[in-house]
Design an enzyme around this catalytic site. Sequence first.
Site, PDB file in Angstrom:
ATOM      1  N   TRP A   1       1.013  -1.143  -0.153  1.00  0.00           N
ATOM      2  CA  TRP A   1      -0.010   0.017  -0.034  1.00  0.00           C
ATOM      3  C   TRP A   1       0.951   1.363   0.035  1.00  0.00           C
ATOM      4  O   TRP A   1       0.584   2.180  -0.444  1.00  0.00           O
ATOM      5  CB  TRP A   1      -0.928  -0.020   1.306  1.00  0.00           C
ATOM      6  CG  TRP A   1      -1.713   1.320   1.420  1.00  0.00           C
ATOM      7  CD1 TRP A   1      -3.087   1.334   0.849  1.00  0.00           C
ATOM      8  CD2 TRP A   1      -1.647   2.570   2.036  1.00  0.00           C
ATOM      9  NE1 TRP A   1      -3.489   2.809   0.832  1.00  0.00           N
ATOM     10  CE2 TRP A   1      -2.667   3.216   1.596  1.00  0.00           C
ATOM     11  CE3 TRP A   1      -0.663   3.088   2.526  1.00  0.00           C
ATOM     12  CZ2 TRP A   1      -2.745   4.553   2.229  1.00  0.00           C
ATOM     13  CZ3 TRP A   1      -0.550   4.400   3.231  1.00  0.00           C
ATOM     14  CH2 TRP A   1      -1.788   5.091   2.922  1.00  0.00           C
ATOM     15  N   HIS A   2       1.979   1.119   0.588  1.00  0.00           N
ATOM     16  CA  HIS A   2       2.931   2.469   0.619  1.00  0.00           C
ATOM     17  C   HIS A   2       3.726   2.777  -0.662  1.00  0.00           C
ATOM     18  O   HIS A   2       4.082   3.761  -0.515  1.00  0.00           O
ATOM     19  CB  HIS A   2       4.082   2.172   1.647  1.00  0.00           C
ATOM     20  CG  HIS A   2       3.298   2.411   3.050  1.00  0.00           C
ATOM     21  ND1 HIS A   2       2.358   1.191   4.065  1.00  0.00           N
ATOM     22  CD2 HIS A   2       3.358   3.283   4.216  1.00  0.00           C
ATOM     23  CE1 HIS A   2       2.270   1.778   5.123  1.00  0.00           C
ATOM     24  NE2 HIS A   2       2.547   3.053   5.198  1.00  0.00           N
ATOM     25  N   GLY A   3       3.730   1.660  -1.420  1.00  0.00           N
ATOM     26  CA  GLY A   3       4.318   2.101  -2.789  1.00  0.00           C
ATOM     27  C   GLY A   3       4.624   0.771  -3.467  1.00  0.00           C
ATOM     28  O   GLY A   3       4.557  -0.496  -3.037  1.00  0.00           O
TER      29      GLY A   3
ATOM     30  N   PHE B   1       1.861   8.185  -1.815  1.00  0.00           N
ATOM     31  CA  PHE B   1       1.084   7.090  -1.596  1.00  0.00           C
ATOM     32  C   PHE B   1      -0.446   7.261  -1.962  1.00  0.00           C
ATOM     33  O   PHE B   1      -1.024   8.262  -2.165  1.00  0.00           O
ATOM     34  CB  PHE B   1       1.273   6.578  -0.075  1.00  0.00           C
ATOM     35  CG  PHE B   1       2.661   6.615   0.265  1.00  0.00           C
ATOM     36  CD1 PHE B   1       3.435   5.696  -0.347  1.00  0.00           C
ATOM     37  CD2 PHE B   1       2.974   7.510   1.327  1.00  0.00           C
ATOM     38  CE1 PHE B   1       4.666   5.727   0.050  1.00  0.00           C
ATOM     39  CE2 PHE B   1       4.425   7.267   1.800  1.00  0.00           C
ATOM     40  CZ  PHE B   1       5.175   6.414   1.031  1.00  0.00           C
TER      41      PHE B   1
END
Lengths: 477, 373
Positions: free
Chosen positions: A324-326, A477
């Site tokens: 989710w963060h990248g 993000f």
Amino acid sequence: MVFSSVLFLFRFLPIFFILYFMTYLWPAARRMRNVILLLGSLFFYAWGEPVYVVLLLFSTLSDYVHGRLIGRFRERKVLAKVLLFTSILINLGVLGFFKYADFLLQGVNQLAGTNLPLFELPLPIGISFYTFQTMSYTIDVYRGEAKVQKNLLNFGVFVTMFPQLIAGPIVRYVDVQDDLRDHHGSIEDISYGIRRFIVGLAKKVLLANNLGLLWEEVLAVGPDNLNVLLGWLGIMAFAFQIYFDFSGYSDMAIGLGAIMGFRFPENFKYPYISCSVTEFWRRWHMTLGQWFRDYVYIPLGGNRKGLGRQVLNILIVWMLTGIWHGANWNFLLWGLWFAFFLILEKVGFGGLLDYLPKIYGFFYTALVVLLGWVIFAIEDMNGILTYVKAMFGFGAAGLYNGNALFLLKEYAVLLLVAVAASVPLVNTVANRLKKGGSGLAIAVRRFLEKVIPAVLLLASIAYIVDASYNPFLYFRF
Amino acid sequence: MNEKSNAVLTVGFFTVIILIFTIADWLTGDRIYSENENRMLATRPKFSAETLLDGSFMEDYETYVTDQFVGRDTWVELKTRGDVLLQKKVINGVYLGEDDYLIEQHLSKDIKQEDVDKKIALLNGLVEKYGAKAMLIPTADNILSDKLPFQAEYFDQKQFLDRVEEVIGEENLINVYDTLKAHAREDIYYRTDHHWTTLGAYYGYVVWKKQAGNTAVITFDPDHLTTVTDEFLGTLHSKLNLPHRKDSIQTFPETMLKQPMITYDFQTVTYTYYEEKYLDTKNKYGYFLDDNHPFIEIETGYRRGRELVLLKNSYANCLVPLLANHYDKIYMIDLRYYNGKLDNLVDQYMTPGTDMLVLYDCIHFIEDFNYYK
């Protein structure tokens, strides 16, 4: 548009709130609040994303329609399920296309030796946040936990609301469903919201940006030339930068929400005082953790289906949290890194920690989190390894050098301020003052309540005007 | 007072703060130029469907609003005071040195070896083609290294000069490093500006004279240096905008024994090296040879039978009055501003009996020196 800019503070903010508070003048105008908030938010978003604002509107419309249909056909189980499925598919499809398509294509190209072209599209601002918010709505409607929102305007306000649209906190629909229809900030709410906003602004501008400069200095040295002191100094700077950046943004969002009578959930609770990794994740980006818990972990069975299944569930959730963060391998690794320690703590290490003096737990957690930030901040695997080696004295450049000493001295005061600002100390003092009933205590508190934010505000403006260095980390993000 | 009226007061207080700055900003007109920063400020961007859709209108508008924000210089000063409070020793790329010296920071990591080699090769081209000589002046961080903050880094220009010497030959480099270092305790650099002082230029001149074997008509005596202003706050001061001890600008009275005729850019003619009008402005270093010009032709008034083509940056401006007594004519070319082809220009002036000198400070030589446009 970012909050920490002249444009926001001295153009958007005054104009928006003058319009907004004009609705306080006539009782009948109260209904106009959502119109003003929606238009203001769309302007705010379109300022940064003049094209992708269409995508935001599409998402809004899609989830609005799905919500209504799911509500309408709730009795017909299969149909309701299909509708929920299409809603999630559309949301994840949009997110997946913009955020992960190129990553997947690169993976395929590497594995199969193909040469599929990449899309190379820029990531729409805030897409990871607002798709998660709207998904919470349709899922909760399906579960019967949220009421169907029939008013498109109110629903549009939920999705596009500018305070938390871009970088959270991730507000679940049920948290604000009553406020959406009719929100009204009392004078106390407004006073609190202003102060909360300024504290967040100062965290971002005074602490995060300046500590970011230290991290940049260390990065510029390059992993190969790092020594022990620089390595630790750098990653500590990054840890504070990302904390103050992100929690500062959340503070600003919560503050702006409070001014308009919304109560957004808290997102950070002094994460760096945690004495276990489990505790850290209860204090860090809390709304994301809750989202994954409510919509992935528990539906997968959580801890109710035996230890083996629980371990698997933890792995799934943390791989998702990481990615989710990248869209990059290092974020996946980062998620797994935490999954490992969370599982370790589940199967007995946590119990052991409880028996030891807290300080052991603190240092263990700090070490895990800091090494986690190395994985997070440095995107290629070789760089991560070289960095960690240097931290523990196995690098080529030894213990310290003149530059490390210079930077240590240069940033010592700022680092001390950062430490003080990331423990509950200030809040404890403030609460004690609040409880103090004597006339003097009240007078002192009321005075400080105005002077400290005023000083922080002026200092923040000075740093904003001075700086060209003003990036929001969480925009990626 | 109950909590409610306290809240009213708080809200009113911060509303007023924001509104005061908003309105003040709205009422003050746009500035075109920031004297303090020595640059043009951003202007209101033009609106079009295209710039709207690609987002460049919004970006430019933000730059515009920030550049034009009311009290810009005061905010910068406030920020610097914040940094000082945090015990910072390098602020906006300037070291706060001992003895009130502000020293510009140049780090090795910002300088690429390949750029360095490229610039030296360019220089060597001139050495081979025209027999040029080079005088590359180390900046204050190298010479005044004792005055830098504890463990402060700097790009080592001694090594750089050794490298230049290797390529172009010892006889073609006028290396002033050791001489300046020997005089580091004297005021050879300004405390608030990145240039060397007239005294610094004098020591450079002495090395040049010795190496060139030129005989001088005039002897300069540092004891004769005359102060023309002691109100100088230079470029490094502008980066911090804090109250600071002011610098003096000095000249050698001997440089005025003969009246020169100076033609700027083939147009304006004056009869002095020193332009008084700059002493009333922020940019007081512009006193020397009218600040920056692409092309300056100087008839020195001396009859020496030699001419000089000088490729230079602003470090040369306070040195040229000392060089004058060695030449009939000096042609000064500032390559940053000169847009024509260098060869055409130089071939016109490079007759036998004409010297060529490349004069920069080391940093700007590496950053700016280029004659291919």
